[in-house]
Write an enzyme that holds these catalytic residues in place. Sequence first.
Site, mmCIF file in Angstrom:
data_model
loop_
_atom_site.group_PDB
_atom_site.id
_atom_site.type_symbol
_atom_site.label_atom_id
_atom_site.label_comp_id
_atom_site.label_asym_id
_atom_site.label_seq_id
_atom_site.Cartn_x
_atom_site.Cartn_y
_atom_site.Cartn_z
ATOM 1 N N ASN A 80 -3.233 -11.492 4.059
ATOM 2 C CA ASN A 80 -4.167 -10.384 3.997
ATOM 3 C C ASN A 80 -4.970 -10.315 2.698
ATOM 4 O O ASN A 80 -4.395 -10.199 1.609
ATOM 5 C CB ASN A 80 -3.421 -9.054 4.164
ATOM 6 C CG ASN A 80 -4.378 -7.881 4.228
ATOM 7 O OD1 ASN A 80 -5.198 -7.793 5.135
ATOM 8 N ND2 ASN A 80 -4.326 -6.989 3.246
ATOM 9 N N GLU A 81 -6.277 -10.379 2.834
ATOM 10 C CA GLU A 81 -7.206 -10.166 1.718
ATOM 11 C C GLU A 81 -6.801 -10.934 0.473
ATOM 12 O O GLU A 81 -6.923 -10.433 -0.649
ATOM 13 C CB GLU A 81 -7.344 -8.665 1.428
ATOM 14 C CG GLU A 81 -8.015 -7.957 2.586
ATOM 15 C CD GLU A 81 -8.136 -6.462 2.389
ATOM 16 O OE1 GLU A 81 -7.576 -5.936 1.429
ATOM 17 O OE2 GLU A 81 -8.790 -5.837 3.231
ATOM 18 N N GLU A 84 -9.830 -5.646 10.104
ATOM 19 C CA GLU A 84 -9.346 -4.388 9.524
ATOM 20 C C GLU A 84 -10.568 -3.561 9.160
ATOM 21 O O GLU A 84 -11.512 -4.067 8.565
ATOM 22 C CB GLU A 84 -8.467 -4.607 8.286
ATOM 23 C CG GLU A 84 -7.879 -3.284 7.773
ATOM 24 C CD GLU A 84 -7.084 -3.402 6.475
ATOM 25 O OE1 GLU A 84 -6.239 -4.305 6.359
ATOM 26 O OE2 GLU A 84 -7.322 -2.566 5.574
ATOM 27 N N TRP A 136 1.159 -9.708 4.354
ATOM 28 C CA TRP A 136 0.436 -9.213 3.155
ATOM 29 C C TRP A 136 0.956 -9.953 1.913
ATOM 30 O O TRP A 136 0.250 -10.109 0.930
ATOM 31 C CB TRP A 136 0.643 -7.711 2.998
ATOM 32 C CG TRP A 136 -0.431 -6.829 3.548
ATOM 33 C CD1 TRP A 136 -1.266 -6.020 2.812
ATOM 34 C CD2 TRP A 136 -0.816 -6.615 4.928
ATOM 35 N NE1 TRP A 136 -2.127 -5.336 3.657
ATOM 36 C CE2 TRP A 136 -1.875 -5.685 4.940
ATOM 37 C CE3 TRP A 136 -0.376 -7.127 6.141
ATOM 38 C CZ2 TRP A 136 -2.490 -5.243 6.125
ATOM 39 C CZ3 TRP A 136 -0.979 -6.702 7.325
ATOM 40 C CH2 TRP A 136 -2.022 -5.775 7.299
ATOM 41 N N THR A 140 0.825 -1.218 0.000
ATOM 42 C CA THR A 140 0.000 0.000 0.000
ATOM 43 C C THR A 140 0.856 1.263 0.000
ATOM 44 O O THR A 140 0.781 2.057 -0.926
ATOM 45 C CB THR A 140 -0.995 0.085 1.173
ATOM 46 O OG1 THR A 140 -1.901 -1.000 1.081
ATOM 47 C CG2 THR A 140 -1.813 1.385 1.114
#
Length: 659
Positions: A167-168, A244, A121, A79
């Site tokens: 993550n995601e 989150e 991540w 990010t």
Amino acid sequence: HLCCIYGINGGSYKVDNSVGYGRTFDGIGAISGGGATSKLLINYPTEQRSQILDYLFKPNFGASLQIFKVEIGGDIQSTDGTEASHMHNSWDENYNRGYEWWMMKEAKMRNPDIKLYGLPWGFPGFLKDAYDRPWGNIQSTADYVVKWVNGARVYHNLTMDYIGIWNESPYNITYIKTLRKSLDNAGFGKTMIIASDQNGWDIAGDATKDAELNNAIFGFGSHYPGTNSTPEAASLNKPLWASEDWSCVDPLVGPGCLARTLNQNYVNGYMTSTIIWNIISSYYYGLPWYNSGIMTASEPWSGHYIVPQNIWVTAHTTQFTSIGWKYLKHGYGVGKLNGGGSYVVLISPDEQDLTIIIETLSHDSSICTRPPLAPYNVVAGQTATFELAGILKQRFTSLNTWYSRIGYYKFPSVSFKNRGPLTIQDGSLSVQLGKDEVWTLSTVKSGFKGSFPSVPGSKRFPLPYIEDFEGYKVGEEPFNLAQQVGSFEVDQINNVKFMKQVVLETPVHWFYCLIGTYNTSLNVIGDYTWQDIRADVAVKLDGENTTDSVYLSVRTTACGCQADIESGLFLFFFPKEQRYLLSSDLLRKNILVSGKVPTVTHDWDVIKLQAKGDHVWGAVNNDMLFNISIPVSISHGWVAVGTYPFGTAYFDDLHINPV
Ligand code: 147
């Protein structure tokens, strides 16, 4: 008639534990990472740095966070930058990289009870399978994560309370079971698995069908749930978390979104923890989601920082509860207010303390980044009467009152103001609630609005700037150089320190961040608004696994997950081929000029690049290579260095000057 006593929008709400309790409160937390969100914090002046950490972590002072979630660095852009992995390669291990270890210790020092939660991540390239996922050798991936948990214990005396999956990104059921067994085998039976840190609750569906999976998971964590979970997720008797949430950039709706979410994640979704992305906006202006922290501190050179209302909204819950408190049952201390808004009541395990948190956030002042918020109404004024029953009625005769009004363009804000004690008469307690307010009514007396006398003023990134890397220890990540793609750390040969790019192959990218699929590195520094600027850097390819080309860039806006589609003036130098090219993008799709480099020493060669007005010139060593006009669209940006492709390269003596 209730309408005559309370007005049309008033209401009376039971507060009663004789019917039993609701779920156990797991704490309010925030995330450092996903990614590199705390990058600029570590080299703040010590005084301001300590103040900032107090606002975040110190009990009874500011946000007083109860959970601290960090990224397990994966050498990938996640990010706002890349956080270094503890294993760049299968043969490499180091538990002192980056700043998360440091920040976790600062958190624990202030609050020994804070819970720690780690989540990757992305992963280094050696764990990558044919589908760009870390599931090719599931045991290796589990070992990699267990090594990080063990590194926390051995090198930093930190105990990880929770650990996540990916993550995601798509989870793998065998991996979750393998991770559980591997943690147990390594003596980390108390490190609990939260799954799956995705948007939605699919993991709960899988857990209903698979007892071993169900047993491996401590709690279900979903992202940006919009205050809702599913009946299926709630039916499994596991904690449900918004693992989150928030991501607000806008200071006008951020505190309102937060206040509504912290209450309603439980009221609507039975979620017992909310974890805020991100903990502190300590990354350059110009990077994605700037100002999206509950606090902002992005100027280590000035010491300037901002304490937004988010801190005080968080304090409304955290300063008057502890992990392990119980929510009351819906309808007996948890619910919606008749005139709009919500309330939750929590009680300490010994039943000696009680806290009521009320929010009346209107739709327009509490819109979150995601998901969309359906319309609803909150009245301008309503009376809420809480009727305590049973032992609660006998025990409590007065509550301390803390008040905030969320500020937006029409109304000034009030943040966390102590309004003194409120008397409970015969178990009954009334408050007049306006719109966009947050109230805490509590027996807890330790609430405190922390502050410091002054904050240094804001300043621009200082020029001229010189970095020779001599001030660092080997392995450290240099300050101010905000690695976007690739990992850059200080190394030393013959008493000379320099910065080395160390990622050798494209890692397993974070699913939502496609820049991570390319084979190139990028590290930015300075001021996003720089226009006329000169930069010099010494570069060297040496030893094994070197890259083919290194570059220096000015006026670059390339960053974050979209670094490939942004522009800049990138001067690529190919030492082995004795040539250069200037492109207006990181991926070299638009080449402006190219040619031979007359003099290459194959020792330290110096790349020089200057943009002034509409002209750019570049040189290697003492040979001017070009002096051409700049495409009009390339107007400003950071200075950057990097490699193409991945592979090692050394950088030293970075000089940045105004021209
Ligand atoms: C999340 C990430 O986990 C964070 O690292 C940060 O990038 C944050 C910024 O809001 O967003 O990623 C998401 C990516 C996509 C969605 C939600 C969160 N989505 O499409 O709903």
